[in-house]
Motif scaffolding. Structure first.
Motif, short mmCIF file in Angstrom:
data_model
loop_
_atom_site.label_atom_id
_atom_site.label_comp_id
_atom_site.label_asym_id
_atom_site.label_seq_id
_atom_site.Cartn_x
_atom_site.Cartn_y
_atom_site.Cartn_z
N THR A 1 -1.73 -6.33 2.09
CA THR A 1 -3.11 -5.88 2.19
C THR A 1 -3.85 -6.21 0.90
OG1 THR A 1 -4.55 -3.95 2.48
CG2 THR A 1 -2.46 -3.59 1.36
N PHE B 1 -1.08 0.26 -6.41
CA PHE B 1 -2.34 0.14 -7.16
C PHE B 1 -2.06 -0.01 -8.65
CE2 PHE B 1 -6.23 1.79 -9.17
CZ PHE B 1 -7.14 0.92 -8.59
N ARG C 1 0.84 -1.19 0.00
CA ARG C 1 0.00 0.00 0.00
C ARG C 1 0.88 1.24 0.00
NH1 ARG C 1 -0.44 2.63 4.90
NH2 ARG C 1 0.53 1.56 6.70
N THR D 1 -1.40 -3.53 -9.22
CA THR D 1 -2.65 -4.31 -9.17
C THR D 1 -3.38 -4.24 -10.49
OG1 THR D 1 -2.82 -3.81 -6.81
CG2 THR D 1 -4.79 -4.64 -7.90
N THR E 1 -14.52 -3.37 -6.56
CA THR E 1 -15.75 -2.71 -6.11
C THR E 1 -16.02 -1.38 -6.81
OG1 THR E 1 -14.53 -1.65 -4.28
CG2 THR E 1 -15.60 -3.77 -3.84
N ASP E 2 -15.00 -0.71 -7.30
CA ASP E 2 -15.19 0.58 -7.95
C ASP E 2 -15.70 0.37 -9.37
OD1 ASP E 2 -14.98 3.16 -9.07
OD2 ASP E 2 -13.40 3.67 -7.65
N ARG F 1 -9.53 -4.87 -3.60
CA ARG F 1 -10.90 -4.52 -3.23
C ARG F 1 -11.37 -3.27 -3.98
NH1 ARG F 1 -10.00 -4.08 1.68
NH2 ARG F 1 -10.36 -6.28 2.22
N ALA F 2 -10.49 -2.28 -4.08
CA ALA F 2 -10.85 -1.06 -4.81
C ALA F 2 -11.03 -1.34 -6.30
CB ALA F 2 -9.77 0.01 -4.60
N THR G 1 -0.82 7.50 2.56
CA THR G 1 -1.49 8.68 2.02
C THR G 1 -0.86 9.99 2.50
OG1 THR G 1 -3.08 8.58 3.86
CG2 THR G 1 -3.69 7.49 1.79
N GLU H 1 -6.41 -4.25 -0.04
CA GLU H 1 -7.17 -3.04 -0.30
C GLU H 1 -7.14 -2.65 -1.79
OE1 GLU H 1 -9.75 -0.12 0.36
OE2 GLU H 1 -9.08 -1.60 1.84
N ASN H 2 -6.01 -2.84 -2.44
CA ASN H 2 -5.92 -2.49 -3.87
C ASN H 2 -6.86 -3.36 -4.70
OD1 ASN H 2 -3.86 -0.58 -3.41
ND2 ASN H 2 -2.32 -2.21 -3.36
#
Length: 289
Positions: free
Chosen positions: A61, A261, A48, A264, A70-71, A66-67, A51, A63-64
């Motif tokens: 993680t 990201f 990650r 990803t 889902t986006d 998932r984004a 920020t 999170e990448n």
């Protein structure tokens, strides 16, 4: 350092071993440069970006991913990219097959060599030169506007249509050459036998020529589909506001400074092409490369 006499004599007596020794260096470099970079890409996709500092944090993680899933924006871009690559592949196949058939089956051998050189000639020009040439032709005051305006038509402008047209032109030689090679290997006796048995030209094409050359078509589609799937420069030049997966990777490496990201998103074409190659392998297309 020269090999000792017993070792060199051993290699001379076993050409298979000698070939393996000669290829060990290039294969090792391929594994290090290609597979190693893919492994680094895969690992980076699970990291990650902080920020606050903008630094990459090597913590695992999801999170990448998932984004990405889902986006709806990224789903739309993924579908758009796959759709453009598929349309470019179909367009190139439709254009390339009659051209390759003429080269392999109609013209004499002397003209065949000239046509092969003519197909290869566009590959000598710069990618950017060809893309910007299409940008000029597709503009409101370009060549296509002058040719179509007397008929009440106009250019498609910049957008998805322009992207498909430009990519189809850029990758067309990569479709023509495998199909040409497949048609050249096709025994003429099979086509003659179909005619002797009463098959009309269209039926002979549908039942004999097309099935036997389909692996060559699929082989060409590997190039056109993969090159279109990973392209991001053409859509920047003629795509207008449209984006493809390559543009998302580029923007996250540059302006957004989100390397994990970007890694990803870059895995998406890799996964798609692994599935595409697995399907192409079942048709025997890889033997035509």
């Amino acid at each position: 350092m020269a090999l000792s006499y017993p070792v060199s004599r051993f290699l001379r007596r076993r050409p298979g071993v000698r070939l393996g020794v000669l290829l060990s260096g290039p294969l090792a470099w391929l594994g290090l440069a290609y597979l190693g970079s893919l492994g680094a890409l895969f690992v980076t996709a699970f990291w990650r970006t902080d920020t606050f500092t903008g630094l990459v944090v090597p913590e695992l993680t999801l999170e990448n991913f998932r984004a990405l899933v889902t986006d709806s924006v990224y789903r739309t871009i993924t579908l758009r990219t796959v759709g453009i690559a598929a349309v470019v592949t179909v367009v190139d196949a439709v254009i390339a097959f009659p051209m390759a058939f003429c080269m392999a089956r109609v013209v004499p051998p002397a003209a065949r060599r000239v046509l092969v050189i003519a197909v290869l000639t566009p590959l000598w020009a710069s990618y950017l030169v060809k893309a910007y040439a299409w940008r000029a032709m597709l503009s409101g005051q370009g060549v296509l506007h002058w040719l179509l305006s007397p008929f009440g038509l106009d250019t498609p402008g910049y957008g998805l249509a322009a992207t498909v047209i430009t990519l189809s032109y850029l990758w067309l030689p990569y479709m023509i050459l495998p199909i040409f090679a497949g048609l050249e290997r096709l025994p003429g006796s099979l086509v003659d036998a179909a005619g002797d048995l009463g098959a009309k030209p269209l039926r002979a094409f549908r039942t004999v020529i097309l099935p036997l050359t389909m692996p060559a078509v699929v082989a060409g589609s590997i190039f056109t589909f993969s090159l279109s799937l990973g392209d991001y420069i053409t859509v920047q030049i003629v795509g207008g506001t449209s984006q493809m997966l390559g543009n998302v990777v580029y923007s996250n490496i540059g302006a957004a400074n989100n390397l994990p990201f970007a890694a990803t998103v870059a895995l998406v074409p890799v996964v798609i092409m692994i599935g595409y190659l697995a399907a192409a392998r079942r048709t025997g297309a890889l033997d035509n490369l």
